[in-house]
Enzyme design. Sequence first.
Site, PDB file in Angstrom:
ATOM      1  N   ASP A 115      -8.457  -4.051   5.628  1.00  0.00           N
ATOM      2  CA  ASP A 115      -8.635  -5.483   5.909  1.00  0.00           C
ATOM      3  C   ASP A 115      -7.323  -6.101   6.383  1.00  0.00           C
ATOM      4  O   ASP A 115      -6.300  -6.005   5.704  1.00  0.00           O
ATOM      5  CB  ASP A 115      -9.125  -6.215   4.662  1.00  0.00           C
ATOM      6  CG  ASP A 115     -10.533  -5.811   4.274  1.00  0.00           C
ATOM      7  OD1 ASP A 115     -11.258  -5.302   5.141  1.00  0.00           O
ATOM      8  OD2 ASP A 115     -10.910  -5.998   3.100  1.00  0.00           O
ATOM      9  N   ASP A 150      -4.002   0.737   5.935  1.00  0.00           N
ATOM     10  CA  ASP A 150      -4.713  -0.301   5.213  1.00  0.00           C
ATOM     11  C   ASP A 150      -5.937  -0.661   6.062  1.00  0.00           C
ATOM     12  O   ASP A 150      -6.023  -0.288   7.237  1.00  0.00           O
ATOM     13  CB  ASP A 150      -3.791  -1.509   5.035  1.00  0.00           C
ATOM     14  CG  ASP A 150      -4.494  -2.711   4.442  1.00  0.00           C
ATOM     15  OD1 ASP A 150      -5.168  -2.545   3.413  1.00  0.00           O
ATOM     16  OD2 ASP A 150      -4.381  -3.799   5.027  1.00  0.00           O
TER      17      ASP A 150
END
Length: 219
Positions: A19, A17
């Site tokens: 952010d 991932d």
Amino acid sequence: MSSEPGQSGAMRYVLFDVDGTLIDAVDNQRLVWRTWAERYGLDPDEVYRVALRTRPIETFAQVAPDRDPAECLAALHELEDEDVRSGAYTAFGGASELLSALRPGSWALVTSNYEHRVRGRFARTGLPVPEVLVDAAAVAEGKPSPVPYLHAAARLGARPEDCLVIEDAPSGVESGLRAGMTVWGVNAPAAVDGVHRHFGSLREAVRDVLAFASGSRAR
């Protein structure tokens, strides 16, 4: 926590991932949503609370049901693009070391954001960008659907059971688990439900992620 899937000896892949996992963008996201909410005369704290757990279109439906969602989305995109150009960004400790050490073709980014913003943030923080980047425009279903992570695995030529997902948020963890992958959580004081392992920070996970990628098991 349950045991990890995967078979020893098989080539391993790591799916990140962005952010909250590699890039610290919490303050940026909060400011963007605050500015957006104020533009529409809404309570910024309430809007941000909803935005944390839903995709933008779903957020608009809850907090501004009388507004044109296309207009709302265009305004949000304008603010987000400006933030990429002018906002202050930092990479989490260990991110550069980890990504630079991984073999090309063995890792990918899987994000609910858009590719041009990810590339802008990575350029600002000096992080390398992999060959495979799955963004919001690449899939019809976002997290917590398994589709984003399965799409990344397919592009890498990887089996789900040979993939390690690094996440910070419940929706991303659920996405990775539903895809049949090993999921480790980082950058949170407590483990997200379902993760196979939890690390308080990304830096703490670097050695073990690299060990996974090499086919060994660090303790």
